[in-house]
Design a protein around this motif. Structure first.
Motif, short mmCIF file in Angstrom:
data_model
loop_
_atom_site.label_atom_id
_atom_site.label_comp_id
_atom_site.label_asym_id
_atom_site.label_seq_id
_atom_site.Cartn_x
_atom_site.Cartn_y
_atom_site.Cartn_z
N PRO A 40 -11.21 -7.40 -21.53
CA PRO A 40 -10.70 -6.31 -22.37
C PRO A 40 -9.24 -6.55 -22.70
CG PRO A 40 -11.89 -5.46 -20.44
CD PRO A 40 -11.71 -6.93 -20.23
N PRO A 98 -19.11 -5.88 -16.17
CA PRO A 98 -18.71 -4.79 -17.07
C PRO A 98 -18.38 -3.49 -16.36
CG PRO A 98 -20.49 -6.03 -18.05
CD PRO A 98 -20.32 -6.57 -16.66
N GLU A 111 -14.69 -1.76 -16.50
CA GLU A 111 -14.48 -0.41 -17.02
C GLU A 111 -13.52 0.36 -16.11
OE1 GLU A 111 -18.04 1.76 -17.65
OE2 GLU A 111 -18.84 0.37 -19.16
N SER A 128 -10.05 -1.11 -16.70
CA SER A 128 -9.48 -0.65 -17.96
C SER A 128 -9.06 0.82 -17.89
CB SER A 128 -10.50 -0.83 -19.10
OG SER A 128 -10.78 -2.19 -19.31
N ALA A 129 -9.80 1.61 -17.11
CA ALA A 129 -9.48 3.03 -16.97
C ALA A 129 -8.34 3.28 -15.99
CB ALA A 129 -10.72 3.81 -16.52
#
Length: 355
Positions: A134, A296, A300, A303-304
């Motif tokens: 990401p 993934p 996530e 990324s959060a």
């Protein structure tokens, strides 16, 4: 290109010019932007794992796709990627089920073929193994995911299945141990870090540990008191008879032990307190990395901002500095993860060139 090479087990580690890699069928060549210096690299150098010689170590990496081999469908030059340290073959039933980390025909950079302590590295079965980064995840943080962080994530989430409110004892506050602390705390567990280095313990507390203990003769009694009878989950994040015994001894009856640290071979194999395992009906799990198919969900959380692997980064060094540090890694006393930047100029050489 420049790469670190050793010709013999336990021999000198040298920075050399070597031929650029070429992309294998179904694989790619990645320009390495960051690669983690891991204790597993030391195990291979020390002869605890058989590797082809001469060897280029390095198995935690992130970078940019530079060349694409025939048959690759999902990846293009310029893609930002990382990769698990286990490269599944992409053909067997284990890979088809999403369990490439136990693929019987697996490859591992730095162990079965030249690794990432270099400016470029060839990787196999790209459509099975590569993971897109990401935009918000930097190369240095991503490099820490390939072995230590991903292994800790799978150990706690998929193997031990840690639940909120449970006590988790993590023996060893190096890269994989601190990753386990952060992930355990994010899962709502109460984590106790055990490490002889007070600075590592302080970092573990800052990452969410409820307590940090220095191992001594009374350690298990202190754990039992803190946890009201012992932890539900224990992790050996070091890889030694003593660490495994400490972790298992910290468990309550019917607890779950996860062996993450590699146990060096001994003439009679490492001794594990199996009498306690049997008598207390303990579950013992192994955790061998994490397949790309499972990345993934972890990314996530990264990324959060729920998981922050960049907080584990202690320092960034050059290839030349890594050549000196790798043979001493067993006696090093880190308080986080060391990352190599293959593009960095050796600071000693830089100073020598100054007028």
């Amino acid at each position: 290109m420049r790469a670190l090479v050793y010709d013999d087990v336990g021999g000198p580690v040298e920075l050399r010019e070597v031929a650029d890699p070429t992309p294998p069928d179904g694989g790619v060549v990645v320009e390495v932007r960051a690669t983690g210096l891991c204790r597993s690299d030391w195990h291979a150098w020390a002869g605890h794992e058989a590797v082809p010689l001469p060897n280029v170590p390095g198995h935690e990496l992130a970078g940019v796709v530079a060349e694409v081999g025939t048959g690759v469908r999902r990846w293009r030059v310029g893609d930002r990627v990382t990769v698990p340290f286990v490269e599944g073959c992409g053909q067997c039933r284990w890979c088809a089920e999403g369990n490439a980390q136990v693929c019987p025909d697996q490859r591992q950079p730095g162990f079965t073929h030249p690794g990432s302590f270099a400016e470029k590295v060839a990787l196999y079965a790209a459509d099975t193994n590569l993971v897109a980064l990401p935009d918000g995840v930097g190369f240095a943080a991503a490099a820490s995911l390939g072995c230590r962080f991903a292994t800790a994530h799978r150990a706690l989430v998929a193997r031990a299945v840690v639940r909120p409110g449970e006590w988790v004892v993590v023996v060893g506050a190096g890269g994989v141990g601190l990753s386990s602390v952060m992930i355990g705390a994010a899962l709502g567990a109460r984590v106790i870090a055990v490490d002889p280095n007070p600075a590592a313990g302080e970092l573990a507390v800052s990452l969410g540990a409820a307590a940090a203990l220095v191992p001594d003769a009374d350690l298990q009694e202190r754990v039992v008191e803190l946890t009201d009878g012992g932890a539900q989950v224990a992790v050996d994040a070091v890889g030694s008879e003593a660490a495994a015994a400490t972790a298992i001894g910290s468990l309550r009856r019917r607890g779950r032990h996860v062996q993450v640290g590699l146990l060096p071979p001994t003439p009679q194999h490492p001794r594990i307190p199996m009498d306690r395992v049997i008598g207390w009906e303990l579950d013992v799990f192994g955790s061998h990395g994490m397949a790309a198919a499972d990345y993934p969900a972890m990314l996530e959380l990264v990324s959060a901002g729920i998981l922050q692997p960049e907080r584990l980064l202690e320092r960034t060094i050059s290839l030349a500095e890594a050549a000196e540090l790798l043979p001493r890694l067993d006696s090093a006393n880190p308080t986080g993860i060391t990352v190599i930047d293959p593009t960095a100029i050796d600071p000693l050489a830089q100073r020598a060139q100054m007028p």
